[in-house]
Design a protein around this motif. Structure first.
Motif, PDB file in Angstrom:
ATOM      1  N   ASP A  10      39.081 -17.369   9.902  1.00 54.89           N
ATOM      2  CA  ASP A  10      40.532 -17.545   9.931  1.00 54.89           C
ATOM      3  C   ASP A  10      41.198 -16.678  11.001  1.00 54.89           C
ATOM      4  OD1 ASP A  10      40.305 -19.302   7.835  1.00 54.89           O
ATOM      5  OD2 ASP A  10      40.867 -17.847   6.287  1.00 54.89           O
ATOM      6  N   ARG A  11      40.505 -15.640  11.434  1.00 50.86           N
ATOM      7  CA  ARG A  11      41.054 -14.716  12.426  1.00 50.86           C
ATOM      8  C   ARG A  11      40.490 -14.962  13.832  1.00 50.86           C
ATOM      9  NH1 ARG A  11      41.445 -12.474   7.590  1.00 50.86           N
ATOM     10  NH2 ARG A  11      43.014 -10.853   7.163  1.00 50.86           N
ATOM     11  N   ARG A  12      39.916 -16.118  14.058  1.00 51.81           N
ATOM     12  CA  ARG A  12      39.304 -16.392  15.365  1.00 51.81           C
ATOM     13  C   ARG A  12      40.326 -16.276  16.501  1.00 51.81           C
ATOM     14  NH1 ARG A  12      34.478 -19.058  16.711  1.00 51.81           N
ATOM     15  NH2 ARG A  12      34.411 -19.892  18.848  1.00 51.81           N
ATOM     16  N   ASP A  13      41.497 -16.850  16.312  1.00 55.57           N
ATOM     17  CA  ASP A  13      42.526 -16.760  17.355  1.00 55.57           C
ATOM     18  C   ASP A  13      42.955 -15.314  17.575  1.00 55.57           C
ATOM     19  OD1 ASP A  13      42.413 -19.489  17.721  1.00 55.57           O
ATOM     20  OD2 ASP A  13      44.240 -19.923  16.573  1.00 55.57           O
ATOM     21  N   GLN A  14      43.065 -14.556  16.491  1.00 55.80           N
ATOM     22  CA  GLN A  14      43.404 -13.137  16.622  1.00 55.80           C
ATOM     23  C   GLN A  14      42.324 -12.389  17.401  1.00 55.80           C
ATOM     24  OE1 GLN A  14      44.666 -11.018  13.066  1.00 55.80           O
ATOM     25  NE2 GLN A  14      45.168 -12.951  12.062  1.00 55.80           N
ATOM     26  N   LEU A  15      41.066 -12.745  17.147  1.00 54.83           N
ATOM     27  CA  LEU A  15      39.945 -12.116  17.843  1.00 54.83           C
ATOM     28  C   LEU A  15      40.039 -12.364  19.345  1.00 54.83           C
ATOM     29  CD1 LEU A  15      37.215 -10.643  17.838  1.00 54.83           C
ATOM     30  CD2 LEU A  15      36.130 -12.827  17.230  1.00 54.83           C
ATOM     31  N   VAL A  16      40.326 -13.603  19.719  1.00 56.60           N
ATOM     32  CA  VAL A  16      40.458 -13.942  21.134  1.00 56.60           C
ATOM     33  C   VAL A  16      41.614 -13.176  21.768  1.00 56.60           C
ATOM     34  CG1 VAL A  16      41.032 -15.804  22.752  1.00 56.60           C
ATOM     35  CG2 VAL A  16      39.384 -16.212  20.911  1.00 56.60           C
ATOM     36  N   THR A  17      42.771 -13.216  21.111  1.00 61.32           N
ATOM     37  CA  THR A  17      43.954 -12.556  21.651  1.00 61.32           C
ATOM     38  C   THR A  17      43.752 -11.056  21.786  1.00 61.32           C
ATOM     39  OG1 THR A  17      45.409 -14.261  20.738  1.00 61.32           O
ATOM     40  CG2 THR A  17      46.415 -12.151  21.293  1.00 61.32           C
ATOM     41  N   LEU A  18      43.180 -10.435  20.765  1.00 64.43           N
ATOM     42  CA  LEU A  18      42.937  -8.995  20.802  1.00 64.43           C
ATOM     43  C   LEU A  18      42.009  -8.636  21.960  1.00 64.43           C
ATOM     44  CD1 LEU A  18      43.065  -6.132  19.696  1.00 64.43           C
ATOM     45  CD2 LEU A  18      41.317  -6.774  18.001  1.00 64.43           C
ATOM     46  N   THR A  19      40.937  -9.388  22.120  1.00 70.08           N
ATOM     47  CA  THR A  19      39.998  -9.124  23.216  1.00 70.08           C
ATOM     48  C   THR A  19      40.693  -9.256  24.567  1.00 70.08           C
ATOM     49  OG1 THR A  19      38.190  -9.988  21.851  1.00 70.08           O
ATOM     50  CG2 THR A  19      37.776  -9.776  24.206  1.00 70.08           C
ATOM     51  N   GLN A  20      41.481 -10.297  24.727  1.00 72.95           N
ATOM     52  CA  GLN A  20      42.193 -10.499  25.986  1.00 72.95           C
ATOM     53  C   GLN A  20      43.152  -9.349  26.277  1.00 72.95           C
ATOM     54  OE1 GLN A  20      43.677 -14.492  24.993  1.00 72.95           O
ATOM     55  NE2 GLN A  20      42.562 -15.293  26.766  1.00 72.95           N
ATOM     56  N   GLU A  21      43.897  -8.922  25.256  1.00 73.85           N
ATOM     57  CA  GLU A  21      44.871  -7.861  25.482  1.00 73.85           C
ATOM     58  C   GLU A  21      44.186  -6.532  25.817  1.00 73.85           C
ATOM     59  OE1 GLU A  21      47.404  -7.978  22.066  1.00 73.85           O
ATOM     60  OE2 GLU A  21      48.542  -9.701  22.811  1.00 73.85           O
ATOM     61  N   LEU A  22      43.028  -6.282  25.241  1.00 71.50           N
ATOM     62  CA  LEU A  22      42.278  -5.066  25.573  1.00 71.50           C
ATOM     63  C   LEU A  22      41.772  -5.116  27.011  1.00 71.50           C
ATOM     64  CD1 LEU A  22      40.232  -4.630  22.270  1.00 71.50           C
ATOM     65  CD2 LEU A  22      42.149  -3.213  23.030  1.00 71.50           C
ATOM     66  N   ILE A  23      41.254  -6.269  27.426  1.00 71.37           N
ATOM     67  CA  ILE A  23      40.737  -6.407  28.790  1.00 71.37           C
ATOM     68  C   ILE A  23      41.853  -6.224  29.815  1.00 71.37           C
ATOM     69  CG2 ILE A  23      39.749  -8.070  30.438  1.00 71.37           C
ATOM     70  CD1 ILE A  23      38.215  -9.277  28.025  1.00 71.37           C
ATOM     71  N   ARG A  24      43.045  -6.664  29.484  1.00 72.04           N
ATOM     72  CA  ARG A  24      44.166  -6.608  30.438  1.00 72.04           C
ATOM     73  C   ARG A  24      44.710  -5.197  30.647  1.00 72.04           C
ATOM     74  NH1 ARG A  24      46.422 -12.091  27.721  1.00 72.04           N
ATOM     75  NH2 ARG A  24      45.223 -13.559  29.003  1.00 72.04           N
ATOM     76  N   GLY A 112      36.355 -22.212  27.850  1.00 71.11           N
ATOM     77  CA  GLY A 112      35.409 -22.656  26.835  1.00 71.11           C
ATOM     78  C   GLY A 112      35.221 -21.574  25.791  1.00 71.11           C
ATOM     79  N   ASP A 113      33.971 -21.150  25.609  1.00 70.65           N
ATOM     80  CA  ASP A 113      33.655 -20.119  24.615  1.00 70.65           C
ATOM     81  C   ASP A 113      33.689 -18.720  25.219  1.00 70.65           C
ATOM     82  OD1 ASP A 113      32.561 -19.369  21.910  1.00 70.65           O
ATOM     83  OD2 ASP A 113      30.891 -18.662  23.147  1.00 70.65           O
ATOM     84  N   ARG A 114      33.955 -18.591  26.503  1.00 69.44           N
ATOM     85  CA  ARG A 114      33.815 -17.309  27.178  1.00 69.44           C
ATOM     86  C   ARG A 114      35.165 -16.704  27.577  1.00 69.44           C
ATOM     87  NH1 ARG A 114      28.810 -18.451  31.448  1.00 69.44           N
ATOM     88  NH2 ARG A 114      27.227 -19.019  29.872  1.00 69.44           N
ATOM     89  N   ILE A 115      35.273 -15.386  27.403  1.00 75.83           N
ATOM     90  CA  ILE A 115      36.403 -14.622  27.910  1.00 75.83           C
ATOM     91  C   ILE A 115      35.870 -13.748  29.041  1.00 75.83           C
ATOM     92  CG2 ILE A 115      38.229 -12.971  27.394  1.00 75.83           C
ATOM     93  CD1 ILE A 115      37.991 -13.778  24.457  1.00 75.83           C
ATOM     94  N   TYR A 116      36.477 -13.882  30.218  1.00 75.11           N
ATOM     95  CA  TYR A 116      36.002 -13.187  31.408  1.00 75.11           C
ATOM     96  C   TYR A 116      36.848 -11.952  31.695  1.00 75.11           C
ATOM     97  CZ  TYR A 116      33.099 -17.245  32.539  1.00 75.11           C
ATOM     98  OH  TYR A 116      32.156 -18.240  32.511  1.00 75.11           O
ATOM     99  N   ALA A 120      34.754  -6.977  29.318  1.00 77.42           N
ATOM    100  CA  ALA A 120      34.697  -7.989  28.254  1.00 77.42           C
ATOM    101  C   ALA A 120      33.445  -7.800  27.412  1.00 77.42           C
ATOM    102  CB  ALA A 120      34.727  -9.390  28.869  1.00 77.42           C
ATOM    103  N   CYS A 121      32.316  -7.653  28.094  1.00 80.24           N
ATOM    104  CA  CYS A 121      31.037  -7.466  27.415  1.00 80.24           C
ATOM    105  C   CYS A 121      30.836  -6.000  27.044  1.00 80.24           C
ATOM    106  CB  CYS A 121      29.922  -7.990  28.334  1.00 80.24           C
ATOM    107  SG  CYS A 121      28.258  -7.612  27.805  1.00 80.24           S
ATOM    108  N   ASP A 122      31.132  -5.111  27.978  1.00 78.70           N
ATOM    109  CA  ASP A 122      30.846  -3.680  27.818  1.00 78.70           C
ATOM    110  C   ASP A 122      32.140  -2.889  27.845  1.00 78.70           C
ATOM    111  OD1 ASP A 122      29.567  -1.234  27.730  1.00 78.70           O
ATOM    112  OD2 ASP A 122      28.914  -1.286  29.816  1.00 78.70           O
ATOM    113  N   MET A 123      32.840  -2.659  26.703  1.00 76.25           N
ATOM    114  CA  MET A 123      32.491  -3.215  25.418  1.00 76.25           C
ATOM    115  C   MET A 123      33.723  -3.541  24.605  1.00 76.25           C
ATOM    116  SD  MET A 123      31.199   0.289  23.437  1.00 76.25           S
ATOM    117  CE  MET A 123      31.021  -0.511  21.876  1.00 76.25           C
ATOM    118  N   LYS A 124      34.742  -4.085  25.289  1.00 72.36           N
ATOM    119  CA  LYS A 124      35.976  -4.392  24.589  1.00 72.36           C
ATOM    120  C   LYS A 124      35.815  -5.558  23.617  1.00 72.36           C
ATOM    121  CE  LYS A 124      38.956  -2.116  27.905  1.00 72.36           C
ATOM    122  NZ  LYS A 124      39.968  -2.221  28.982  1.00 72.36           N
ATOM    123  N   GLY A 125      34.869  -6.460  23.889  1.00 72.08           N
ATOM    124  CA  GLY A 125      34.568  -7.503  22.914  1.00 72.08           C
ATOM    125  C   GLY A 125      34.005  -6.930  21.633  1.00 72.08           C
ATOM    126  N   GLY A 126      33.160  -5.913  21.751  1.00 70.54           N
ATOM    127  CA  GLY A 126      32.623  -5.254  20.563  1.00 70.54           C
ATOM    128  C   GLY A 126      33.680  -4.490  19.807  1.00 70.54           C
TER     129      GLY A 126
END
Length: 422
Positions: A10-24, A112-116, A120-126
């Motif tokens: 249910d929080r998938r969209d939140q997960l995407v948004t949070l990751t994006q905001e951290l990367i930015r 798609g399924d990837r946030i660039y 992103a990988c090391d390690m804001k996605g985590g």
């Protein structure tokens, strides 16, 4: 248990948004940009949901200054009754962008399924996955026992001394029972620890003279050439023959390794806009920096003695040979037992979420487990998180959304087991 997994979905969209905001937030290290910005962003998010947050500056740590202060944030959620403390630690700093990108390094583009993006990988996605896991768990089990902590810390990419090392030195892990570090080591693998490292600078000495009469001087670069030749002939074959029982990945890192990080001798390199010629001098100094990675079966004193013996062999063959060895950085290997509570619980959660047994690996490099182990005196620590390690520090770095979601489910199930016993 399915309710908890559903809460993550249910929080998938939140997960995407949070990751994006951290990367930015471009938390580049060096020099240490926007550290307070990312800590304040996380403080605002977590505080709104009832987490108690503390911003901690590592005054006096390497790199800490008024222009680039080393800021960390620790968020804590206290449960309804006594129990264990589970701590998720992620570093918020990222390395330089480098060349070769085809996307905005701080655009956090979803394709798609990837946030660039860088980090992103090391390690804001985590980091994002651990936050979503904890929020979903608290919403599902508001009366859980014990406590949950989430920290975002500085400078892991440059040793961690402005981050986890500082927190550990302040006693931040004395009350913690379990630590998960969501480094990108694949969602079906548990990283138990890492190899050891010794960085050192080796300097050979000579005597300056006019380049037209080199026989009146003593060339430090030639002396260093003899050192490198001895390394080629004797040291690298010796290291290649050393093997570990640690499950280090990739396979080549199951042997001891040595890298020459840098070499410099002679005249100082001029700025790019300088158009003159160098002065004709015999170099009286030559320096190399070595990066020696060693195994849990090796002793640090033995590692250093190998280099000292090599230098003495060269000295015996070269009458005017003089040298110095200066320690720069050292880390003892660390490996958590496979039967430790956090390992067993995470392995069971991987089996539940992914339907396959967890793999067990050891990192070829080091990460902040070293400080939790050696300074914090806590052995019950692992690295587990989403992402492909090979993408770290690369152009067009990315993190998979599904991988983050699956890893968040694993982390949430770990909380469920440790803080509810179900």
């Amino acid at each position: 248990m399915s309710h908890l997994k559903d809460a993550i979905d249910d929080r998938r969209d939140q997960l995407v948004t949070l990751t994006q905001e951290l990367i930015r937030i471009p938390t580049l290290n060096p020099p240490g940009r926007h550290y307070r910005d990312i800590c304040e962003y996380l403080e605002a998010r977590m505080s709104r949901q009832g987490w108690r947050c503390e911003l901690v500056r590592a005054h006096g740590a390497p790199g800490d200054c008024e222009e680039f202060p080393r800021w960390n944030v620790v968020a804590r959620r206290q449960g309804a009754k006594p129990g264990d403390c589970v701590h998720f630690n992620s570093h918020h700093d990222v390395v330089e962008v480098g060349h070769g990108w085809t996307r905005d390094p701080f655009g956090a583009e979803l394709d798609g399924d990837r946030i660039y993006g860088r980090g992103a990988c090391d390690m804001k996605g985590g980091l994002a996955a651990s936050i979503i896991a904890a929020e979903a768990f608290v919403a599902t089990y508001p009366d859980h026992a014990g406590s949950i902590e989430i920290s975002a810390t500085a400078d892991e990419e440059s040793g961690g001394y402005g981050g986890v090392a500082h927190l550990a030195g302040q006693g931040a892990f004395t009350h913690v029972d379990h630590v998960i570090i969501p480094e990108p080591l694949h969602k079906d693998r548990i990283c138990l620890g890492h190899r050891g490292v010794w960085w050192a600078e080796i300097e050979t000495h000579g005597r300056i003279a006019h380049g037209s009469m080199p026989f009146l001087g003593d060339c430090a670069v030639r002396h260093m050439g003899a050192v490198l030749a001895e390394m080629e002939a004797a040291l690298w074959p010796l290291l290649a023959g050393k093997h570990t029982e640690m499950p280090v990945i990739p396979e080549g890192a199951r042997s001891s390794t040595l890298n020459i990080n840098s070499i410099h001798g002679g005249a100082v390199e001029q700025a790019a806009e300088y158009t003159g010629l160098p002065a004709p001098c015999v170099p009286d100094r030559c320096r190399i920096v070595i990066d020696r990675r060693f195994l849990i079966e090796e002793d640090l004193a033995e590692v250093k003695a190998e280099i000292a013996a090599l230098m003495e062999r060269v000295k015996a063959q070269r009458p005017s040979f003089r040298y110095e060895i200066r320690d720069l950085f050292e880390v003892i290997p660390s490996m958590t037992d496979k039967e430790a509570p956090v390992v067993r619980t995470t392995a069971a959660a991987i089996q539940d979420v992914l339907g396959r047994e967890a793999g067990y690996v050891v990192s070829p490099g080091t990460y902040d487990q070293k400080h939790i182990d050696r300074i914090g005196k806590l052995k019950n620590c692992i690295a587990y998180g989403p992402g492909v390690l090979d993408l770290a520090h690369q152009p067009d770095e990315w993190i998979g959304v599904q991988d983050m979601s699956d890893s968040a489910k694993v982390m949430a199930l770990v909380l469920q087991e440790l803080l509810t016993g179900s």
